[in-house]
Every structure is written in C-alpha cells, then in structure tokens.
Design a protein around this motif. Structure first.
Motif, mmCIF file in Angstrom:
data_model
loop_
_atom_site.group_PDB
_atom_site.id
_atom_site.type_symbol
_atom_site.label_atom_id
_atom_site.label_comp_id
_atom_site.label_asym_id
_atom_site.label_seq_id
_atom_site.Cartn_x
_atom_site.Cartn_y
_atom_site.Cartn_z
ATOM 1 N N SER A 82 0.858 -1.187 0.000
ATOM 2 C CA SER A 82 0.000 0.000 0.000
ATOM 3 C C SER A 82 0.895 1.239 0.000
ATOM 4 N N GLY A 83 0.286 2.377 -0.256
ATOM 5 C CA GLY A 83 1.043 3.627 -0.193
ATOM 6 C C GLY A 83 1.600 3.855 1.202
ATOM 7 N N MET A 84 0.791 3.559 2.224
ATOM 8 C CA MET A 84 1.261 3.781 3.592
ATOM 9 C C MET A 84 2.394 2.831 3.977
ATOM 10 N N PHE A 108 -0.856 13.879 3.619
ATOM 11 C CA PHE A 108 -1.884 12.845 3.746
ATOM 12 C C PHE A 108 -2.118 12.520 5.231
ATOM 13 N N GLU A 151 4.500 16.952 -0.039
ATOM 14 C CA GLU A 151 3.625 16.520 -1.134
ATOM 15 C C GLU A 151 3.273 17.757 -1.943
ATOM 16 N N ASP A 180 6.221 12.810 -1.781
ATOM 17 C CA ASP A 180 5.079 11.937 -2.089
ATOM 18 C C ASP A 180 4.434 12.540 -3.339
ATOM 19 N N CYS A 182 2.081 11.351 -5.307
ATOM 20 C CA CYS A 182 0.836 10.654 -5.613
ATOM 21 C C CYS A 182 -0.165 11.509 -6.388
ATOM 22 N N PHE A 183 -0.340 12.764 -5.981
ATOM 23 C CA PHE A 183 -1.367 13.601 -6.621
ATOM 24 C C PHE A 183 -1.004 13.991 -8.044
ATOM 25 N N SER A 202 1.438 6.340 -3.792
ATOM 26 C CA SER A 202 0.407 5.359 -3.532
ATOM 27 C C SER A 202 -0.051 4.904 -4.914
ATOM 28 N N THR A 204 -2.412 3.080 -5.477
ATOM 29 C CA THR A 204 -3.861 2.942 -5.360
ATOM 30 C C THR A 204 -4.619 4.022 -6.135
ATOM 31 N N LYS A 205 -3.990 5.155 -6.356
ATOM 32 C CA LYS A 205 -4.682 6.318 -6.922
ATOM 33 C C LYS A 205 -4.543 6.325 -8.446
ATOM 34 N N LEU A 214 -4.746 -1.910 -3.949
ATOM 35 C CA LEU A 214 -3.865 -1.065 -3.137
ATOM 36 C C LEU A 214 -2.419 -1.368 -3.516
ATOM 37 N N ALA A 215 -1.596 -0.332 -3.496
ATOM 38 C CA ALA A 215 -0.165 -0.530 -3.752
ATOM 39 C C ALA A 215 0.599 0.716 -3.374
ATOM 40 N N LEU A 333 -9.365 8.581 -4.811
ATOM 41 C CA LEU A 333 -9.151 9.638 -5.808
ATOM 42 C C LEU A 333 -8.354 9.043 -6.961
HETATM 43 C C1 LIG Z 1 -3.702 7.615 -0.583
HETATM 44 C C2 LIG Z 1 -2.446 8.304 -0.270
HETATM 45 C C3 LIG Z 1 -1.441 7.677 0.476
HETATM 46 C C4 LIG Z 1 -1.611 6.291 1.071
HETATM 47 O O1 LIG Z 1 -1.798 5.321 0.110
HETATM 48 P P1 LIG Z 1 -2.599 3.953 0.400
HETATM 49 O O2 LIG Z 1 -2.359 3.204 -0.872
HETATM 50 O O3 LIG Z 1 -4.014 4.315 0.646
HETATM 51 O O4 LIG Z 1 -1.959 3.312 1.575
HETATM 52 C C5 LIG Z 1 -0.269 8.367 0.712
HETATM 53 N N1 LIG Z 1 -0.090 9.613 0.247
HETATM 54 C C6 LIG Z 1 -1.040 10.265 -0.488
HETATM 55 C C7 LIG Z 1 -0.789 11.647 -0.957
HETATM 56 C C8 LIG Z 1 -2.242 9.630 -0.764
HETATM 57 O O5 LIG Z 1 -3.188 10.270 -1.458
#
Ligand SMILES: *Cc1c(COP(=O)(O)O)cnc(C)c1O
Length: 387
Positions: A82-84, A108, A151, A180, A182-183, A202, A204-205, A214-215, A333
């Motif tokens: 997962s991202g976390m 986050f 982030e 991070d 992710c966005f 993450s 997952t997004k 999840l990843a 998201l």
């Molecule tokens: C969702 C998210 C995470 C965590 O990711 P998971 O896959 O839900 O564990 C970390 N950082 C940001 C910015 C996220 O949006």
C-alpha cells in the motif's frame, strides 16, 4: 534506445517465457528453484541477481518497479502492499532514534498520524512548515534533522510547493528530500529532476486509476533504495504479484488517462469559477491559482483534483452532497469514476476548525477527483447539485 514516456510505459516488459506470450503473464509464485547447491549458495550470497523469494522480489513486481523508475528518472525502487507501507518502510529504513524530520503541514492524514502518534515511540520527532512559507524551513533545521518531506499538489487544498526550492534547501543542508508524488502521478511531475532523493507513490490512486487494488512504491537513488530494500525484505510489506501485474498494465494507459483527467478537471474548474454559488475554486492550471507559475514550471498539466467552496458553509456543503446523483461519494481519488468528498465532515473532521483552516479547508470546501466520464455529464451533475 532512449524511448519516450509512453513507449517505456508499454514496452518495458519482463523477459518472455518459453511460450512467447505477447503480454506479460502473471507469476503467482512465492519462491523460485535453484539448479544445484552452488547456484543456491551464490544466489543467497547475492553474487547473482535473481529471484529467491517473493517477499524480496518477483518478476511482475520487478516489471512494475522498472516502469516507475524509467518514468521518474530513478535508479532503483521497491514496491509495497500500500502507499502507507511505502511511507512507513521508507522512514523506518532511514531514521535512527534521535533523528528529526521536517515535513510540510499539508500531507496525507495517515502520514501525519505516523509522525504524531507513532514515530515519537522510537524517539523520532517531526517539525512542520507551512506550504505557503518555504522560507520558514531553514529555521526548523537542527543538527539531528535528516529528512525533508512534502507533497505537491497538496490534499485537499491543491496548494503547490516549489520543488526546486525544496531541492536547493535539502542539498544545502545535506537532508534527504522525499516527495510523495501521488497527486501528480509520474506522468505530470518528476521530483528527482528538482533534487528529490526519493519519490513515493500510492499506486492505489492514479497509477491504478480504476479503484481496484492497493499498492505503494518508493524509487530514487540506488544507495537509499538499498537501505529501503534491506529493511523491507526482512519486515515483509511486499506488493503482491497479482497487484503488480494489474498495475503494470495500468501504467500502459497512464499518460492518456492523466491527460484526459487533467483536461476534464480544467474544464470543470473553469465552469465553477464562473458559478454564482461558488466562492472560490482552486486548480493548479487555473490562472487564478496563487502558485500558477510554479505549477506551470514543474507540472505537465494540472491533475485530477479540483477544490472549491460552496457559498453557505457547512449546511450548503452537505445539501450539495445530498443532491449529487452521478458522482460517487467515496474516499478514493484518481479513479476513472468522478468522486466528491467533503473534507470538513469526513477526512479532516478530527482536526479543530482552526487547524483545518490552516491547511486550507473551510466548512464549505468540496474536493472533486475528476474522472473520465464525459465532461458534460460531470458538469451537469455538479450544476444540478449546486442548484
Ligand atoms: C492515498 C495516499 C497515500 C496512502 O496510500 P494507500 O495506498 O491508501 O496506503 C499516501 N499519500 C497520499 C498523498 C495519498 O493520497
């Protein structure tokens, strides 16, 4: 050959098996076999670069990592469940008892919770800087500071932090800069170009983009990733081969998906900006965004997240949500399905009102993760809900 982003996303593939399949197969296996005693000894002694056990590595996971490394311009990476798991394992691999972290305030929620509720157990402390005041970072540095963390764009305020400025500060003070990403996704922004040492996602997004698995993944310099790898192969947060296979396929369409997400999001942002029931709209590629120039410098497009404030505060916000028909009320998201959330009553409800305002969330703030439905239908739903 030095291929471009889209080509790498599609043509980076693990070696074909004896069946000469066109598309990479799924390797559901927990372990791998050896030729003989010497092969096994040499493999465990790391004299050979090969798979031993899927907690350490797996062909599907390796393909996914290699794609993200090419996209981010990174030397190496490790993929997580997962991202976390990526966030936690990266910090756990790098910090010692007594170390200090400097982090952006706008991060986050679960990452914030790790810093506040768990890291102090191991005598690791964190100080926070305001996303609007990068000049304030240097005053927070102590001889024990090891990591600078941020982030951009931020969630849910969609603020932009100047990655180049963070890169200069980190280099000057010999800090490890972790972003991070992710966005933005690896398609819109590559923090390593601006001086980041490690980039976390993450998966997952936007990387999955269809709300299925999840990843997480961390990529960056080979030295730092080696530390992350040594910690993670022992502690066991590995990504499942099935999820890695799904995600590697998802990456083939990342560029065209994120282009369309961004195109739809900009159209929605422009529509909302002209709407009489909306106080303000924030989207990185709107000229009215306070960090528009920085966004243009470091991002290829604005991404999928639009934030805006409905006139009339909490009650108007909740009425808007109850009137939504097509869009999903959900916590994810970066999905192909558009999603609306109300941070003040959900994800950020545990913060005091003034702390919410400090990270850009008012009672009427709405966050939309703009999906891939036809933009006319997305706008029509928001229009009727605002009415
Ligand atoms: C969702 C998210 C995470 C965590 O990711 P998971 O896959 O839900 O564990 C970390 N950082 C940001 C910015 C996220 O949006």
């Amino acid at each position: 050959m030095d291929n471009k982003f889209e080509t790498n996303a599609i043509r980076t593939q693990i070696e074909r098996s004896q069946f000469l399949e066109h598309s990479a197969p799924l390797y559901l296996t927990s372990s791998y076999v050896f030729e003989d005693a010497e092969d096994m000894r040499a493999s465990f002694a790391e004299e050979k670069d090969r798979n031993i056990y899927s907690r350490y590595s797996n062909p599907n996971t390796s393909e996914f990592i290699e794609k993200i490394c090419k996209m981010e311009g990174a030397e190496a990476g490790f993929a997580f469940a997962s991202g976390m798991a990526a966030v936690f394992s990266t910090f756990a691999a790098l910090v010692e008892s007594g170390d200090h972290i400097i982090s952006s305030k706008s991060i986050f929620g679960s990452t914030h919770s790790l810093f506040v509720n768990f890291f102090p157990k191991w005598n690791v402390t964190t100080s926070y800087f305001d996303a609007h005041n990068l000049e304030g970072i240097e005053a927070l540095i102590t001889p024990k500071t090891k990591i600078l963390y941020a982030e951009s764009p931020t969630n849910p305020a969609v603020d932009i932090l100047d990655l180049e400025v963070l890169g200069v500060i980190a280099k000057k003070h010999n800090l490890i800069l972790i972003i991070d990403n992710c966005f933005a996704s690896p398609y819109l922004q590559q923090p390593i170009k601006f001086g980041a040492d490690l980039v976390i996602h993450s998966g997952t997004k936007l990387i999955d983009g269809q709300g299925r698995v999840l990843a997480g993944i961390t990529v960056g310099s080979a030295d730092l990733i080696d530390k992350v790898y040594r910690f993670s192969r022992i502690s066991g947060p590995a990504l499942s081969p099935f999820n890695a296979w799904v995600l590697s396929k998802s990456l083939e369409t990342l560029a065209i998906r994120v282009d369309r997400h961004s195109e739809n999001a900009l159209k929605l942002a422009e529509y909302l900006e002209a709407h009489p029931k909306v106080n303000w709209v924030k989207y990185p590629f709107l000229k009215s965004h306070p960090q528009y120039k920085v966004a243009k410098k470091q991002m290829k497009a604005g991404g999928c997240i639009v934030a805006f404030e409905v006139k009339g505060g909490l009650q108007a916000g909740q009425e808007f949500f109850n009137a939504i028909k097509l869009l999903s009320l959900s916590a994810n998201l970066g999905d192909s399905r558009s999603i609306v959330t109300h941070p003040a009553s959900t994800t950020h409800s545990k913060l005091a009102a003034e702390d919410r305002v400090a990270v850009g969330i008012t009672d009427g703030t709405v966050r939309v993760s703009v999906g891939l439905e036809h933009i006319d239908d997305i706008i029509a739903d928001i229009k009727q809900a605002l009415g």
